[in-house]
Design a protein around this motif. Structure first.
Motif, PDB file in Angstrom:
ATOM      1  N   GLY A 229      59.596 -36.927  -4.273  1.00  6.46           N
ATOM      2  CA  GLY A 229      59.473 -35.521  -4.620  1.00  6.46           C
ATOM      3  C   GLY A 229      59.729 -34.635  -3.430  1.00  6.46           C
ATOM      4  N   ARG A 230      59.463 -33.366  -3.614  1.00 15.04           N
ATOM      5  CA  ARG A 230      59.701 -32.367  -2.575  1.00 15.04           C
ATOM      6  C   ARG A 230      58.375 -31.773  -2.119  1.00 15.04           C
ATOM      7  NH1 ARG A 230      63.242 -28.698  -4.996  1.00 15.04           N
ATOM      8  NH2 ARG A 230      65.036 -29.434  -3.781  1.00 15.04           N
ATOM      9  N   LEU A 231      58.223 -31.643  -0.801  1.00 12.60           N
ATOM     10  CA  LEU A 231      57.089 -30.930  -0.236  1.00 12.60           C
ATOM     11  C   LEU A 231      57.481 -29.463  -0.059  1.00 12.60           C
ATOM     12  CD1 LEU A 231      55.520 -33.178   2.558  1.00 12.60           C
ATOM     13  CD2 LEU A 231      54.765 -32.853   0.206  1.00 12.60           C
ATOM     14  N   GLU A 232      56.737 -28.595  -0.741  1.00 14.14           N
ATOM     15  CA  GLU A 232      56.928 -27.157  -0.615  1.00 14.14           C
ATOM     16  C   GLU A 232      55.975 -26.615   0.455  1.00 14.14           C
ATOM     17  OE1 GLU A 232      59.155 -25.515  -2.263  1.00 14.14           O
ATOM     18  OE2 GLU A 232      59.707 -26.847  -3.923  1.00 14.14           O
ATOM     19  N   PRO A 233      56.239 -25.417   0.984  1.00 16.21           N
ATOM     20  CA  PRO A 233      55.297 -24.822   1.939  1.00 16.21           C
ATOM     21  C   PRO A 233      53.880 -24.765   1.370  1.00 16.21           C
ATOM     22  CG  PRO A 233      57.349 -23.601   1.962  1.00 16.21           C
ATOM     23  CD  PRO A 233      57.477 -24.599   0.842  1.00 16.21           C
ATOM     24  N   GLN A 234      52.914 -25.194   2.194  1.00 21.38           N
ATOM     25  CA  GLN A 234      51.479 -25.278   1.899  1.00 21.38           C
ATOM     26  C   GLN A 234      51.094 -26.515   1.093  1.00 21.38           C
ATOM     27  OE1 GLN A 234      49.891 -23.308   3.761  1.00 21.38           O
ATOM     28  NE2 GLN A 234      51.665 -22.035   4.211  1.00 21.38           N
ATOM     29  N   ASP A 235      52.048 -27.366   0.728  1.00 21.21           N
ATOM     30  CA  ASP A 235      51.714 -28.640   0.084  1.00 21.21           C
ATOM     31  C   ASP A 235      51.081 -29.576   1.111  1.00 21.21           C
ATOM     32  OD1 ASP A 235      52.563 -27.978  -2.428  1.00 21.21           O
ATOM     33  OD2 ASP A 235      54.413 -29.162  -2.354  1.00 21.21           O
ATOM     34  N   MET A 236      50.066 -30.316   0.672  1.00 20.61           N
ATOM     35  CA  MET A 236      49.395 -31.314   1.503  1.00 20.61           C
ATOM     36  C   MET A 236      49.559 -32.675   0.830  1.00 20.61           C
ATOM     37  SD  MET A 236      45.306 -31.592   2.449  1.00 20.61           S
ATOM     38  CE  MET A 236      45.291 -30.250   3.631  1.00 20.61           C
ATOM     39  N   LEU A 237      50.364 -33.536   1.438  1.00 23.55           N
ATOM     40  CA  LEU A 237      50.611 -34.871   0.896  1.00 23.55           C
ATOM     41  C   LEU A 237      49.623 -35.859   1.504  1.00 23.55           C
ATOM     42  CD1 LEU A 237      52.335 -36.986  -0.678  1.00 23.55           C
ATOM     43  CD2 LEU A 237      53.828 -37.079   1.346  1.00 23.55           C
ATOM     44  N   ILE A 238      48.863 -36.556   0.658  1.00 24.44           N
ATOM     45  CA  ILE A 238      47.927 -37.579   1.108  1.00 24.44           C
ATOM     46  C   ILE A 238      48.551 -38.946   0.829  1.00 24.44           C
ATOM     47  CG2 ILE A 238      45.604 -38.534   0.882  1.00 24.44           C
ATOM     48  CD1 ILE A 238      45.651 -35.689   1.987  1.00 24.44           C
TER      49      ILE A 238
END
Length: 279
Positions: A229-238
């Protein structure tokens, strides 16, 4: 390669689902959509902020990810940021490191390598408090103990990556059985993740491109389940311990990386730490 989507969860609405995901015997990665809601960094951290506030900080712009000691151009942060649109050859600086400077370097290197939290520990206040819905014992440690653990495993628990567009962080897994957290502040990133379990070493996967896989060269990856997927601004991937992950910056990118432990992985982390001390 077919990629299943990464679940997107909210601390406000999905607290129980997040807790169950963390405590699971086989946890899966997920994106927290509101994890930075109380962070000063949410509105403060930009490329311009770091160029203005920390522009004279020295560091290295390496050509490769994960190579220690790195080889690349020693330069200043403000120079690196101002030349994000330029070819690597135009970046001002001096070549350093054990590898010789290539006669025909690539268009761009990897992220700027520096230690901002070591030189200004107050920066940690910009990324606090960690969301209560995501258990994190590392964030609760006294600063002295926190830095002592970093010294033992010779790896910063918090890092900032500033990267030009199309920067690739190749497939790898983080050390010491730690959870990983990637928080996107500026730009967007494509992410691909693979669950642990088949015993394939990171070295055996050198050169594997999840966005354009070659089944002939990497037969062990054929048909292997993956998330993307895509990380958008302010996304936090754990990212749970030992998950393989790959990223590619779609734009000039500002990302926070954080490794942490909690009750779910504390035993595995301590065993890894003791093994490191015994070396």
């Amino acid at each position: 390669m077919d990629l299943a989507p990464i679940d997107r969860l909210s601390c406000a609405a999905d607290r129980e689902a997040i807790a169950a995901r963390i405590a699971s015997a086989e946890p899966r990665p997920f994106i927290v959509t509101d994890g930075t809601a109380r962070w000063p960094a949410r509105t403060k951290w930009t490329l311009e902020f770091f160029a203005d506030r920390y522009g004279d900080s020295p560091g290295i712009a390496p050509l490769e990810f994960g190579v220690r000691p790195p080889s690349g151009k020693a330069t200043l942060l403000k120079a690196f940021i101002r030349h994000l649109d330029d070819a690597y050859t135009n970046l001002p600086g001096l070549w350093v490191g054990p590898k010789p400077e290539p006669a025909d370097p690539p268009q761009s290197g990897w992220s700027f390598s520096w230690e901002p939290f070591k030189h200004d520990p107050a920066l940690l206040d910009d990324v606090a408090p960690f969301p209560e819905a995501v258990p994190n014992l590392t964030a609760c440690l006294p600063r002295d103990l926190f830095h002592a653990l970093e010294a033992i495993h010779r790896h910063a628990s918090f890092s900032i990556y500033i990267s030009p567009r199309d920067t690739i962080t190749p497939l790898h897994r983080d050390r010491h059985n730690l959870f990983a957290c990637l928080v996107q502040f500026q730009g967007r990133k494509q992410v691909v993740l693979f669950a642990p379990g088949d015993g394939t070493s990171d070295g055996a996967l050198a050169g594997f491109d999840p966005e354009s896989p070659d089944d002939r060269l990497f037969p062990t990856m054929r048909g292997r389940a993956a998330l993307g997927g895509r990380l958008e601004p302010q996304d936090m991937l754990i990212i749970p311990p030992n998950w393989l992950h790959y990223t590619r910056s779609e734009n000039h990118s500002l990302t926070l990386s954080h490794n942490f432990f909690n009750a779910a992985n504390l035993g595995d982390y301590l065993r890894s730490l003791l093994a490191e001390i015994g070396r």
